[in-house]
Write a protein that holds these residues in place. Structure first.
Motif, PDB file in Angstrom:
ATOM      1  N   VAL A  19       0.809  -1.212   0.000  1.00  0.00           N
ATOM      2  CA  VAL A  19       0.000   0.000   0.000  1.00  0.00           C
ATOM      3  C   VAL A  19       0.838   1.256   0.000  1.00  0.00           C
ATOM      4  O   VAL A  19       1.992   1.281   0.397  1.00  0.00           O
ATOM      5  N   ALA A  20       0.193   2.307  -0.478  1.00  0.00           N
ATOM      6  CA  ALA A  20       0.707   3.648  -0.305  1.00  0.00           C
ATOM      7  C   ALA A  20       0.200   4.157   1.030  1.00  0.00           C
ATOM      8  O   ALA A  20      -0.521   3.461   1.740  1.00  0.00           O
ATOM      9  N   LYS A  21       0.574   5.380   1.354  1.00  0.00           N
ATOM     10  CA  LYS A  21       0.007   6.022   2.536  1.00  0.00           C
ATOM     11  C   LYS A  21      -1.499   6.141   2.327  1.00  0.00           C
ATOM     12  O   LYS A  21      -1.963   6.650   1.318  1.00  0.00           O
ATOM     13  N   ALA A  22      -2.268   5.648   3.278  1.00  0.00           N
ATOM     14  CA  ALA A  22      -3.728   5.725   3.187  1.00  0.00           C
ATOM     15  C   ALA A  22      -4.163   7.062   3.760  1.00  0.00           C
ATOM     16  O   ALA A  22      -4.039   7.304   4.958  1.00  0.00           O
ATOM     17  N   TYR A  23      -4.636   7.939   2.902  1.00  0.00           N
ATOM     18  CA  TYR A  23      -4.960   9.287   3.353  1.00  0.00           C
ATOM     19  C   TYR A  23      -6.222   9.296   4.193  1.00  0.00           C
ATOM     20  O   TYR A  23      -7.252   8.759   3.794  1.00  0.00           O
ATOM     21  N   MET A  24      -6.160   9.928   5.349  1.00  0.00           N
ATOM     22  CA  MET A  24      -7.292  10.049   6.257  1.00  0.00           C
ATOM     23  C   MET A  24      -7.604  11.532   6.431  1.00  0.00           C
ATOM     24  O   MET A  24      -6.793  12.281   6.970  1.00  0.00           O
ATOM     25  N   PRO A  25      -8.739  11.999   5.934  1.00  0.00           N
ATOM     26  CA  PRO A  25      -9.078  13.428   6.046  1.00  0.00           C
ATOM     27  C   PRO A  25      -9.070  13.915   7.490  1.00  0.00           C
ATOM     28  O   PRO A  25      -9.462  13.197   8.400  1.00  0.00           O
ATOM     29  N   GLU A  26      -8.611  15.150   7.675  1.00  0.00           N
ATOM     30  CA  GLU A  26      -8.557  15.736   9.002  1.00  0.00           C
ATOM     31  C   GLU A  26      -9.832  16.529   9.285  1.00  0.00           C
ATOM     32  O   GLU A  26     -10.427  17.126   8.400  1.00  0.00           O
ATOM     33  N   ILE A  27     -10.219  16.534  10.552  1.00  0.00           N
ATOM     34  CA  ILE A  27     -11.390  17.302  10.964  1.00  0.00           C
ATOM     35  C   ILE A  27     -11.043  18.796  10.928  1.00  0.00           C
ATOM     36  O   ILE A  27      -9.970  19.211  11.322  1.00  0.00           O
ATOM     37  N   GLY A  28     -11.983  19.572  10.441  1.00  0.00           N
ATOM     38  CA  GLY A  28     -11.818  21.015  10.363  1.00  0.00           C
ATOM     39  C   GLY A  28     -13.088  21.592   9.783  1.00  0.00           C
ATOM     40  O   GLY A  28     -14.159  21.004   9.903  1.00  0.00           O
ATOM     41  N   THR A  29     -12.977  22.742   9.146  1.00  0.00           N
ATOM     42  CA  THR A  29     -14.144  23.299   8.474  1.00  0.00           C
ATOM     43  C   THR A  29     -14.608  22.342   7.386  1.00  0.00           C
ATOM     44  O   THR A  29     -13.811  21.894   6.561  1.00  0.00           O
ATOM     45  N   ASP A  30     -15.875  22.034   7.363  1.00  0.00           N
ATOM     46  CA  ASP A  30     -16.413  21.125   6.356  1.00  0.00           C
ATOM     47  C   ASP A  30     -16.854  21.948   5.151  1.00  0.00           C
ATOM     48  O   ASP A  30     -17.996  22.376   5.051  1.00  0.00           O
ATOM     49  N   TYR A  31     -15.920  22.172   4.232  1.00  0.00           N
ATOM     50  CA  TYR A  31     -16.207  23.019   3.088  1.00  0.00           C
ATOM     51  C   TYR A  31     -17.254  22.413   2.158  1.00  0.00           C
ATOM     52  O   TYR A  31     -17.853  23.128   1.348  1.00  0.00           O
ATOM     53  N   ALA A  32     -17.481  21.119   2.266  1.00  0.00           N
ATOM     54  CA  ALA A  32     -18.478  20.465   1.418  1.00  0.00           C
ATOM     55  C   ALA A  32     -19.896  20.904   1.762  1.00  0.00           C
ATOM     56  O   ALA A  32     -20.799  20.817   0.932  1.00  0.00           O
ATOM     57  N   THR A  33     -20.090  21.367   2.992  1.00  0.00           N
ATOM     58  CA  THR A  33     -21.443  21.742   3.431  1.00  0.00           C
ATOM     59  C   THR A  33     -21.510  23.122   4.077  1.00  0.00           C
ATOM     60  O   THR A  33     -22.549  23.505   4.610  1.00  0.00           O
ATOM     61  N   THR A  34     -20.389  23.880   4.038  1.00  0.00           N
ATOM     62  CA  THR A  34     -20.332  25.166   4.734  1.00  0.00           C
ATOM     63  C   THR A  34     -19.970  26.280   3.762  1.00  0.00           C
ATOM     64  O   THR A  34     -18.945  26.200   3.075  1.00  0.00           O
ATOM     65  N   ASP A  35     -20.790  27.317   3.704  1.00  0.00           N
ATOM     66  CA  ASP A  35     -20.462  28.485   2.894  1.00  0.00           C
ATOM     67  C   ASP A  35     -19.360  29.290   3.579  1.00  0.00           C
ATOM     68  O   ASP A  35     -19.183  29.211   4.800  1.00  0.00           O
ATOM     69  N   PRO A  36     -18.609  30.092   2.813  1.00  0.00           N
ATOM     70  CA  PRO A  36     -17.534  30.895   3.416  1.00  0.00           C
ATOM     71  C   PRO A  36     -18.071  31.848   4.483  1.00  0.00           C
ATOM     72  O   PRO A  36     -19.145  32.433   4.324  1.00  0.00           O
ATOM     73  N   VAL A  37     -17.320  32.004   5.559  1.00  0.00           N
ATOM     74  CA  VAL A  37     -17.721  32.916   6.637  1.00  0.00           C
ATOM     75  C   VAL A  37     -17.484  34.365   6.228  1.00  0.00           C
ATOM     76  O   VAL A  37     -18.303  35.247   6.489  1.00  0.00           O
ATOM     77  N   ASN A  38     -16.356  34.618   5.567  1.00  0.00           N
ATOM     78  CA  ASN A  38     -15.982  35.979   5.190  1.00  0.00           C
ATOM     79  C   ASN A  38     -16.409  36.284   3.751  1.00  0.00           C
ATOM     80  O   ASN A  38     -16.423  35.402   2.892  1.00  0.00           O
ATOM     81  N   PHE A  39     -16.740  37.553   3.525  1.00  0.00           N
ATOM     82  CA  PHE A  39     -17.119  38.000   2.191  1.00  0.00           C
ATOM     83  C   PHE A  39     -16.455  39.337   1.920  1.00  0.00           C
ATOM     84  O   PHE A  39     -16.580  40.283   2.713  1.00  0.00           O
ATOM     85  N   ASP A  40     -15.697  39.432   0.829  1.00  0.00           N
ATOM     86  CA  ASP A  40     -15.012  40.663   0.464  1.00  0.00           C
ATOM     87  C   ASP A  40     -15.784  41.327  -0.677  1.00  0.00           C
ATOM     88  O   ASP A  40     -15.750  40.843  -1.813  1.00  0.00           O
ATOM     89  N   PRO A  41     -16.501  42.423  -0.416  1.00  0.00           N
ATOM     90  CA  PRO A  41     -17.305  43.056  -1.470  1.00  0.00           C
ATOM     91  C   PRO A  41     -16.471  43.604  -2.616  1.00  0.00           C
ATOM     92  O   PRO A  41     -16.976  43.795  -3.722  1.00  0.00           O
TER      93      PRO A  41
END
Length: 308
Positions: A19-41
């Motif tokens: 096997v290669a290194k088996a990648y395990m995602p790290e916990i953090g902001t879930d960008y798959a279900t979270t819109d950006p917090v900041n907005f630059d007009p």
């Protein structure tokens, strides 16, 4: 952690222990279900069409820019050979993660000026990389007025994401050939090999159903020995050992046995330094029931392993 890893398993399940290194995602902001917090007009997220040249021909392309004026990494999406699944469903999450996205249509995919080919689409991917690097990565949004909005691509953070032959295979070959492409995510890549019996019938059915636009038998028949040699992913492995490579596949038996395992074994034998591999628990190569899992894996790997 269970929510992050639902639907994924480490590379050992598909490779019999080699096997290669088996990648395990790290916990953090879930960008798959979270819109950006900041907005630059002044520099909001934006989507626009543009074009670049490849072999003197215009290539139709689209760019998505993430929020903010700072230089950003960019993921080039290289579409599947028949113009089907370009993994566009990952784009909003990539933008939320602060990553720009570019997707292009290779010559002949949707235009009538020439026929699509595996070699031509690889050349077009190299041209896409060259376009991003023009002017030191500094570009203007077309049609944005007298003071066009500028954007900066971080030239050290250019990645390719793609599926099957036009995306996964082309991306791996491009990474082996280009000193400017150091990060590649191959989703169920294809290999140029002898096809099992019955594929001619399948190809003909697809050709008829698409009114001749997708003629896969013609594509295979036109593959010269030189092109087959150039696009042999196992022969490209020595030039991939220093690259950031993530290989993601399904549990489809033919894919696991004839594509995933040989690539993992070759990369492991070559002692690839930044190679990870995993299988998603889906038997469908399109992974339509695992898109959130796929999105989380891709973004976590880009940000935590590759500095995007």
């Amino acid at each position: 952690m269970a929510a992050w890893l639902a639907g994924s398993r480490a590379g050992q399940a598909a490779t019999g222990g080699n096997v290669a290194k088996a990648y395990m995602p790290e916990i953090g902001t879930d960008y798959a279900t979270t819109d950006p917090v900041n907005f630059d007009p002044e520099f909001p997220p934006v989507h626009f069409p543009h074009s670049f040249k490849s072999k003197g021909k215009p290539i139709q392309s689209f760019m998505w820019l993430a929020n903010g004026p700072e230089a950003k990494g960019c993921v080039i999406i290289s579409p599947q050979a028949n113009g089907g699944d370009a993994l566009d469903s990952l784009i909003p999450a990539l933008l939320s993660a602060g990553i720009n996205v570019m997707r292009f249509n290779p010559r002949g995919m949707w235009d009538e000026y020439e026929n699509y080919s595996g070699l031509g689409s690889l050349e077009d991917l190299h041209s896409a990389i060259a376009f991003l690097r023009e002017n030191g990565g500094r570009h203007s949004i077309p049609g944005s007025g007298d003071k066009p909005r500028q954007y900066q691509i971080d030239l050290d953070r250019i990645a390719v994401l793609g599926k099957s032959g036009g995306g996964g295979l082309n991306g791996l070959i491009a990474a082996s050939e280009s000193p400017y492409l150091n990060t590649m995510i191959a989703v169920e890549p294809a290999r140029l090999r002898e096809l099992p019996p019955g594929y001619d019938k399948h190809f003909e059915e697809v050709r008829v159903a698409t009114d001749g636009r997708i003629d896969q038998k013609m594509w295979f028949d036109k593959l010269t020995p030189a092109v087959r040699e150039r696009k042999d992913v196992l022969k490209a492995v020595p030039k991939l050992v220093d690259k950031n490579i993530l290989l993601i596949g399904s549990m489809d038996k033919d894919y696991v046995q004839n594509i995933h395992k040989p690539i993992v074994q070759a990369m492991t034998a070559a002692r690839a330094k930044h190679f990870s591999a995993m299988i998603l628990e889906t038997g469908n190569s399109f992974m339509l029931n695992k898109r959130i899992a796929l999105t989380r894996i891709v973004i976590s790997w880009l940000k935590n392993e590759c500095g995007f």
